[in-house]
Motif scaffolding. Structure first.
Motif, PDB file in Angstrom:
ATOM      1  N   ASN A 145       0.827  -1.209   0.000  1.00 46.76           N
ATOM      2  CA  ASN A 145       0.000   0.000   0.000  1.00 46.76           C
ATOM      3  C   ASN A 145       0.859   1.257   0.000  1.00 46.76           C
ATOM      4  OD1 ASN A 145      -2.615  -1.060  -0.186  1.00 46.76           O
ATOM      5  ND2 ASN A 145      -2.640  -1.538   1.981  1.00 46.76           N
TER       6      ASN A 145
ATOM      7  N   SER B 129       0.300   2.616  -3.901  1.00 46.43           N
ATOM      8  CA  SER B 129      -0.980   3.332  -3.884  1.00 46.43           C
ATOM      9  C   SER B 129      -1.025   4.424  -4.946  1.00 46.43           C
ATOM     10  CB  SER B 129      -1.254   3.922  -2.501  1.00 46.43           C
ATOM     11  OG  SER B 129      -0.276   4.889  -2.179  1.00 46.43           O
ATOM     12  N   ASN B 130       0.145   4.936  -5.348  1.00 45.03           N
ATOM     13  CA  ASN B 130       0.185   5.989  -6.370  1.00 45.03           C
ATOM     14  C   ASN B 130      -0.290   5.498  -7.739  1.00 45.03           C
ATOM     15  OD1 ASN B 130       2.531   4.383  -6.560  1.00 45.03           O
ATOM     16  ND2 ASN B 130       3.643   6.011  -7.596  1.00 45.03           N
TER      17      ASN B 130
ATOM     18  N   GLY C 155      -2.810   3.223  -7.898  1.00 40.93           N
ATOM     19  CA  GLY C 155      -4.191   2.809  -7.703  1.00 40.93           C
ATOM     20  C   GLY C 155      -4.366   1.421  -7.118  1.00 40.93           C
TER      21      GLY C 155
ATOM     22  N   LEU D  19      -4.778  -1.138  -4.205  1.00 37.61           N
ATOM     23  CA  LEU D  19      -5.194  -1.161  -2.806  1.00 37.61           C
ATOM     24  C   LEU D  19      -5.206  -2.603  -2.332  1.00 37.61           C
ATOM     25  CD1 LEU D  19      -8.284   1.216  -2.954  1.00 37.61           C
ATOM     26  CD2 LEU D  19      -6.029   1.759  -2.045  1.00 37.61           C
TER      27      LEU D  19
ATOM     28  N   ASP E 242     -15.422   3.812  -5.750  1.00 33.73           N
ATOM     29  CA  ASP E 242     -15.286   4.323  -7.117  1.00 33.73           C
ATOM     30  C   ASP E 242     -15.702   3.291  -8.170  1.00 33.73           C
ATOM     31  OD1 ASP E 242     -13.142   2.550  -7.182  1.00 33.73           O
ATOM     32  OD2 ASP E 242     -11.603   4.082  -7.379  1.00 33.73           O
TER      33      ASP E 242
ATOM     34  N   ARG F 283     -14.552   0.158  -8.566  1.00 35.38           N
ATOM     35  CA  ARG F 283     -13.585  -0.881  -8.921  1.00 35.38           C
ATOM     36  C   ARG F 283     -13.858  -2.161  -8.140  1.00 35.38           C
ATOM     37  NH1 ARG F 283      -7.834   1.220  -8.178  1.00 35.38           N
ATOM     38  NH2 ARG F 283      -8.794   2.545  -6.602  1.00 35.38           N
TER      39      ARG F 283
ATOM     40  N   PRO G  85      -5.285  -1.501 -10.070  1.00 36.61           N
ATOM     41  CA  PRO G  85      -5.465  -0.212 -10.736  1.00 36.61           C
ATOM     42  C   PRO G  85      -6.481  -0.359 -11.861  1.00 36.61           C
ATOM     43  CG  PRO G  85      -3.135  -0.720 -10.483  1.00 36.61           C
ATOM     44  CD  PRO G  85      -3.901  -1.951 -10.087  1.00 36.61           C
TER      45      PRO G  85
ATOM     46  N   CYS H 210      -8.773   1.560 -15.208  1.00 33.38           N
ATOM     47  CA  CYS H 210      -8.677   2.585 -16.238  1.00 33.38           C
ATOM     48  C   CYS H 210     -10.102   3.003 -16.562  1.00 33.38           C
ATOM     49  CB  CYS H 210      -7.956   2.079 -17.480  1.00 33.38           C
ATOM     50  SG  CYS H 210      -8.751   0.689 -18.278  1.00 33.38           S
ATOM     51  N   ASP H 211     -10.254   4.225 -16.955  1.00 31.55           N
ATOM     52  CA  ASP H 211     -11.580   4.732 -17.300  1.00 31.55           C
ATOM     53  C   ASP H 211     -11.953   4.263 -18.691  1.00 31.55           C
ATOM     54  OD1 ASP H 211     -10.782   7.816 -15.679  1.00 31.55           O
ATOM     55  OD2 ASP H 211     -11.921   6.140 -14.889  1.00 31.55           O
TER      56      ASP H 211
END
Length: 118
Positions: free
Chosen positions: A22, A26-27, A29, A31, A50, A52, A105, A107-108
């Motif tokens: 973590n 964490s930078n 994404g 967790l 969010d 995920r 992590p 992605c949109d």
């Protein structure tokens, strides 16, 4: 090695690994063992706020707890690996199985325009 030392060492190592991941990742994404995630038990899906997905990573490890005679020796807990060693030791092999929830992590996804459909 006593059982309590094995349990304490194993849980401590897992906790430190979670904290290090973590802190280090964490930078981007990642967790590991996220707080406050929603679980949908019927379909076995879990999500964070969010959107995920939370995935359980399962581990089934064979662990060797040994008392070595080499200089600076002592109690060590190691994940077993194949190989040959010249070191004299007394060891006990145990199996530990556990899972850790992880959010990878994301992605949109691109927004789609459906206004011209239908």
């Amino acid at each position: 090695m006593e059982l309590k030392d094995f349990v304490k060492g194993t849980i401590s190592d897992i906790a430190l690994a979670i904290k290090e991941l973590n802190d280090e990742k964490s930078n981007i994404g990642l967790l590991v063992n996220p707080n406050n995630y929603d679980q949908v038990k019927a379909d076995k899906f879990s999500f964070i706020g969010d959107g995920r997905l939370v995935k359980d990573i399962e581990f089934n490890l064979s662990i060797s707890a040994s008392d070595t005679t080499e200089t600076g020796g002592g109690l060590k807990i190691n994940v077993l690996k194949a190989g040959i060693s010249n070191e004299a030791n007394n060891s006990t092999v145990s199996t530990i199985r556990f899972s850790i929830p992880v959010v990878f992590p994301g992605c949109d996804a691109p927004k789609r325009d459906y206004s011209g459909c239908g």
